[in-house]
Design an enzyme around this catalytic site. Sequence first.
Site, short mmCIF file in Angstrom:
data_model
loop_
_atom_site.label_atom_id
_atom_site.label_comp_id
_atom_site.label_asym_id
_atom_site.label_seq_id
_atom_site.Cartn_x
_atom_site.Cartn_y
_atom_site.Cartn_z
N SER A 59 0.81 -1.20 0.00
CA SER A 59 0.00 0.00 0.00
C SER A 59 0.86 1.27 0.00
O SER A 59 1.61 1.49 -0.93
CB SER A 59 -0.95 -0.03 1.19
OG SER A 59 -1.96 0.92 1.02
N ASP B 257 -9.18 -2.29 -6.44
CA ASP B 257 -8.57 -2.06 -5.13
C ASP B 257 -9.56 -1.34 -4.22
O ASP B 257 -10.05 -0.26 -4.54
CB ASP B 257 -7.30 -1.23 -5.31
CG ASP B 257 -6.53 -1.02 -4.02
OD1 ASP B 257 -7.06 -0.32 -3.14
OD2 ASP B 257 -5.41 -1.55 -3.90
N HIS C 114 -7.12 -5.33 -1.01
CA HIS C 114 -6.05 -4.35 -0.91
C HIS C 114 -4.89 -4.96 -0.14
O HIS C 114 -5.04 -5.32 1.02
CB HIS C 114 -6.55 -3.09 -0.19
CG HIS C 114 -5.51 -2.01 -0.07
ND1 HIS C 114 -5.01 -1.33 -1.15
CD2 HIS C 114 -4.87 -1.50 1.00
CE1 HIS C 114 -4.12 -0.45 -0.75
NE2 HIS C 114 -4.01 -0.54 0.57
#
Length: 489
Positions: free
Chosen positions: A213, A310, A377
């Site tokens: 991320s 996502d 994610h």
Amino acid sequence: MVGSQEKRERERKRMHFRGDFSVTFLLFLFTTTNPVAVLFMLVGIASPAVAASSSGSPLLNDRLLVGITLLHEAANEGAVCIDGSPPAYHLHRGFGSGENNWLLQFEGGAWCNDVGSCLERARTHRGSSLYMNKYEAFNGILSNDPSLNPDFYNWNRVKLRYCDGASFAGDSEFRHGTIKLYFRGQRIWRAIVADLLSKGMSKAKKALLSGCSAGGLSAILHCDDFASLLPETTTVKCLSDGGFFLDARDIAGNYTMRSFFQGVVMLQEVTQNLAKNCTMFQHFPSQCFFPQYASAYIQTPLFILNAAYDVYQFNHILVPASADPLGHWGKCKLNPALCTSDEILTLQGFRIDMLMALGSFLGSRNGGAFINSCFTHCQSELQDTWFALDSPRLQNKTIAEAVGDWYFERGTIKATDCPYPCDHTCHNMLETPTVASHERPPSAPGRPWSRGLPPGRPRLPGVPSSPRRTPPATEPVLPSRQAEVKPEM
């Protein structure tokens, strides 16, 4: 994979912290000065699930727990967290054939774009090492189990803790009265690398810089720099997981994420640390904080692992709260099966935007990609999505197999998925956790969306998946921390 002899040796060295109150234990209890060690000893007496790995790191329910390293001397170079506390990392040593190989994993956890949000962040583990866990579980790509992490299990594996709020890229500070905030991500990055070089990384034969991320964005921003700091003989590559954030319009036609990133870049003076060959060609240099622009100038081999839908980007780039004040997308955000036909068309358009942004990268010679059509994610740090019986697959490869084949050049991996809902190997989660921290943003009180396998179902790594499967239940999600993601994102 390790041989049977090495496996038996590792098992022989594995020591369980359990037993009665013997004289030895009493001596330990009254003489030790390490309260964490006492805690693990006491837990071990009550439960056989707590053990020690062959390296001495504790195990909890077969999860490797790795102790923290604080870089107190880094403060001399100004390398400190937002609150001025020392930066930190967790290192688990490699062994055998991986003794001279290194994997560095950037921790994620969103960003702060103004003084208020950074001040709040400084009171959490995302802005201060004072609040960080002293032990971190190493799962997925960080696991030391060859059956769970076949290619990198015996490498030196490092988790870089994230406490600057700008993907390890800022270098400034803010002072007003008694308030002092330090934005020293770039210095933290360099200080940790310098420390690791002194601990053997200067002799690295192979190295992989990865991140999840906001940490995935860090891996892109620092990829070439990492390669420049290692010997020319080192094979260096980079992996960005869930870090390909798009510079795209939201459903109201606004560039919400662009505005947010501009705040981050300006406050923390990030531009000076962005790739010069990118900033000189962009009308707004801050746009080089976006991977779709920065990745075009990276020389080091890079692998992009990302979900086409996502969930962080779904909630904060495509449909942020500011673009949907009445909550019309509420049901769709909880479960894609509840999306209207128009909402599905919008989601499909976002997937096309991502593939277009990846266009030149997918045509590169050294790049690798795994772009699956899932609502998730970050997939490298969770064991279920990294390498397990029912892990996500593209071209009949798990993520671990795809990354390993690309890194070791066993094959060319540039896999993109068909549009939703064709992929039945996904581990979907809705609503979204915040970036890499598995914590909900304050504006998202929803619940995980999942169906299919119960959480306790055993998983057998390496066994081919069935043609059609429903996603298993996602892992529990912790409460949000307001400092980490602003509602208007």
